[in-house]
Design a protein around this motif. Structure first.
Motif, PDB file in Angstrom:
ATOM      1  N   UNK A  36     -92.630 -52.664  22.834  1.00  0.00           N
ATOM      2  CA  UNK A  36     -93.523 -51.332  22.442  1.00  0.00           C
ATOM      3  C   UNK A  36     -94.207 -51.575  21.208  1.00  0.00           C
ATOM      4  N   UNK A  37     -93.423 -51.861  19.994  1.00  0.00           N
ATOM      5  CA  UNK A  37     -93.996 -51.796  18.660  1.00  0.00           C
ATOM      6  C   UNK A  37     -94.503 -53.144  18.154  1.00  0.00           C
ATOM      7  N   UNK A  38     -93.623 -54.026  18.075  1.00  0.00           N
ATOM      8  CA  UNK A  38     -93.846 -55.269  17.354  1.00  0.00           C
ATOM      9  C   UNK A  38     -94.699 -56.293  18.065  1.00  0.00           C
ATOM     10  N   UNK A  39     -94.762 -56.112  19.278  1.00  0.00           N
ATOM     11  CA  UNK A  39     -95.673 -57.208  20.223  1.00  0.00           C
ATOM     12  C   UNK A  39     -97.131 -56.478  19.946  1.00  0.00           C
ATOM     13  N   UNK A  41     -98.137 -54.737  17.475  1.00  0.00           N
ATOM     14  CA  UNK A  41     -98.568 -54.975  16.052  1.00  0.00           C
ATOM     15  C   UNK A  41     -98.707 -53.591  15.384  1.00  0.00           C
ATOM     16  N   UNK A  42     -97.883 -52.669  15.657  1.00  0.00           N
ATOM     17  CA  UNK A  42     -97.849 -51.386  14.934  1.00  0.00           C
ATOM     18  C   UNK A  42     -96.310 -50.921  14.536  1.00  0.00           C
ATOM     19  N   UNK A  43     -95.523 -52.059  14.356  1.00  0.00           N
ATOM     20  CA  UNK A  43     -94.152 -51.653  13.921  1.00  0.00           C
ATOM     21  C   UNK A  43     -93.285 -52.956  13.909  1.00  0.00           C
ATOM     22  N   UNK A  44     -92.070 -52.670  13.495  1.00  0.00           N
ATOM     23  CA  UNK A  44     -91.262 -54.014  13.359  1.00  0.00           C
ATOM     24  C   UNK A  44     -89.907 -53.330  13.806  1.00  0.00           C
ATOM     25  N   UNK A  45     -89.237 -54.526  14.345  1.00  0.00           N
ATOM     26  CA  UNK A  45     -87.711 -54.131  14.939  1.00  0.00           C
ATOM     27  C   UNK A  45     -87.108 -55.166  14.492  1.00  0.00           C
ATOM     28  N   UNK A  46     -85.512 -54.566  14.087  1.00  0.00           N
ATOM     29  CA  UNK A  46     -84.790 -55.643  13.593  1.00  0.00           C
ATOM     30  C   UNK A  46     -83.312 -55.207  14.059  1.00  0.00           C
ATOM     31  N   UNK A  47     -82.200 -56.061  14.251  1.00  0.00           N
ATOM     32  CA  UNK A  47     -80.974 -55.741  14.358  1.00  0.00           C
ATOM     33  C   UNK A  47     -80.080 -55.997  13.297  1.00  0.00           C
ATOM     34  N   UNK A  48     -79.368 -55.098  12.881  1.00  0.00           N
ATOM     35  CA  UNK A  48     -78.647 -55.233  11.855  1.00  0.00           C
ATOM     36  C   UNK A  48     -76.884 -55.086  12.349  1.00  0.00           C
ATOM     37  N   UNK A  59     -77.161 -51.990  14.848  1.00  0.00           N
ATOM     38  CA  UNK A  59     -78.024 -51.054  14.502  1.00  0.00           C
ATOM     39  C   UNK A  59     -79.452 -51.680  15.217  1.00  0.00           C
ATOM     40  N   UNK A  60     -79.984 -51.059  16.082  1.00  0.00           N
ATOM     41  CA  UNK A  60     -81.496 -51.597  16.423  1.00  0.00           C
ATOM     42  C   UNK A  60     -82.125 -50.522  15.863  1.00  0.00           C
ATOM     43  N   UNK A  61     -82.979 -51.060  14.780  1.00  0.00           N
ATOM     44  CA  UNK A  61     -83.830 -50.208  13.900  1.00  0.00           C
ATOM     45  C   UNK A  61     -85.378 -50.594  14.182  1.00  0.00           C
ATOM     46  N   UNK A  62     -86.258 -49.583  14.585  1.00  0.00           N
ATOM     47  CA  UNK A  62     -87.678 -49.839  14.479  1.00  0.00           C
ATOM     48  C   UNK A  62     -88.375 -48.812  13.500  1.00  0.00           C
ATOM     49  N   UNK A  63     -89.164 -49.408  12.872  1.00  0.00           N
ATOM     50  CA  UNK A  63     -90.053 -48.591  11.792  1.00  0.00           C
ATOM     51  C   UNK A  63     -91.686 -49.011  12.221  1.00  0.00           C
ATOM     52  N   UNK A  64     -92.266 -47.883  12.275  1.00  0.00           N
ATOM     53  CA  UNK A  64     -93.655 -47.794  12.591  1.00  0.00           C
ATOM     54  C   UNK A  64     -94.412 -48.347  11.255  1.00  0.00           C
ATOM     55  N   UNK A  65     -95.612 -48.656  11.529  1.00  0.00           N
ATOM     56  CA  UNK A  65     -96.422 -48.896  10.191  1.00  0.00           C
ATOM     57  C   UNK A  65     -96.946 -47.670   9.741  1.00  0.00           C
ATOM     58  N   UNK A  66     -96.607 -46.375  10.411  1.00  0.00           N
ATOM     59  CA  UNK A  66     -96.835 -45.172   9.545  1.00  0.00           C
ATOM     60  C   UNK A  66     -95.495 -44.955   8.888  1.00  0.00           C
ATOM     61  N   UNK A  67     -94.865 -43.664   9.027  1.00  0.00           N
ATOM     62  CA  UNK A  67     -93.470 -43.728   8.415  1.00  0.00           C
ATOM     63  C   UNK A  67     -92.500 -42.995   9.502  1.00  0.00           C
TER      64      UNK A  67
END
Length: 109
Positions: A36-39, A41-48, A59-67
């Motif tokens: 949805x987001x990283x592919x 190009x409007x956000x990034x996803x990481x697993x911690x 924790x699967x965390x997604x942050x958008x290019x916004x806030x």
């Protein structure tokens, strides 16, 4: 220092061995947000991975290019612990049902 501490438990989901070590539900959650987001190009996803007592928590965390931020938490076996979203610095809005925050992303990609 805080950024380094945050990233210290990051799991490289592009590494096949690291990915295979994750519970299936964590992989599915990561894939959903990645597609949805990283592919797109409007956000990034990481697993911690963090320790709670003797057990890992993911924790699967997604942050958008916004806030905005979306998160899903899982225990060592991949059982859901919670999910929610944080919009523009507001307190986290925790879901009543695991993954309900995904509804906000259905309009994208």
């Amino acid at each position: 220092q805080n950024w380094q501490q945050l990233q210290s438990g990051r799991v490289d989901m592009r590494d096949p061995a690291a990915r295979a070590a994750m519970p299936e539900s964590v992989q599915e959650s990561y894939d959903y947000y990645y597609n949805k987001a990283e592919a797109n190009d409007w956000g990034s996803v990481r697993v911690l991975e963090r320790q709670v007592g003797d057990d890992p928590v993911y924790l699967v965390a997604t942050t958008t290019d916004g806030s905005d931020a979306y998160m899903e938490l899982f225990d060592r076996d991949g059982e859901p612990l919670g999910s929610g979203q944080q919009i523009e610095g507001q307190p986290t809005d925790w879901d009543a049902v695991q993954g309900a925050c995904r509804e906000h992303l259905e309009q994208y990609g």
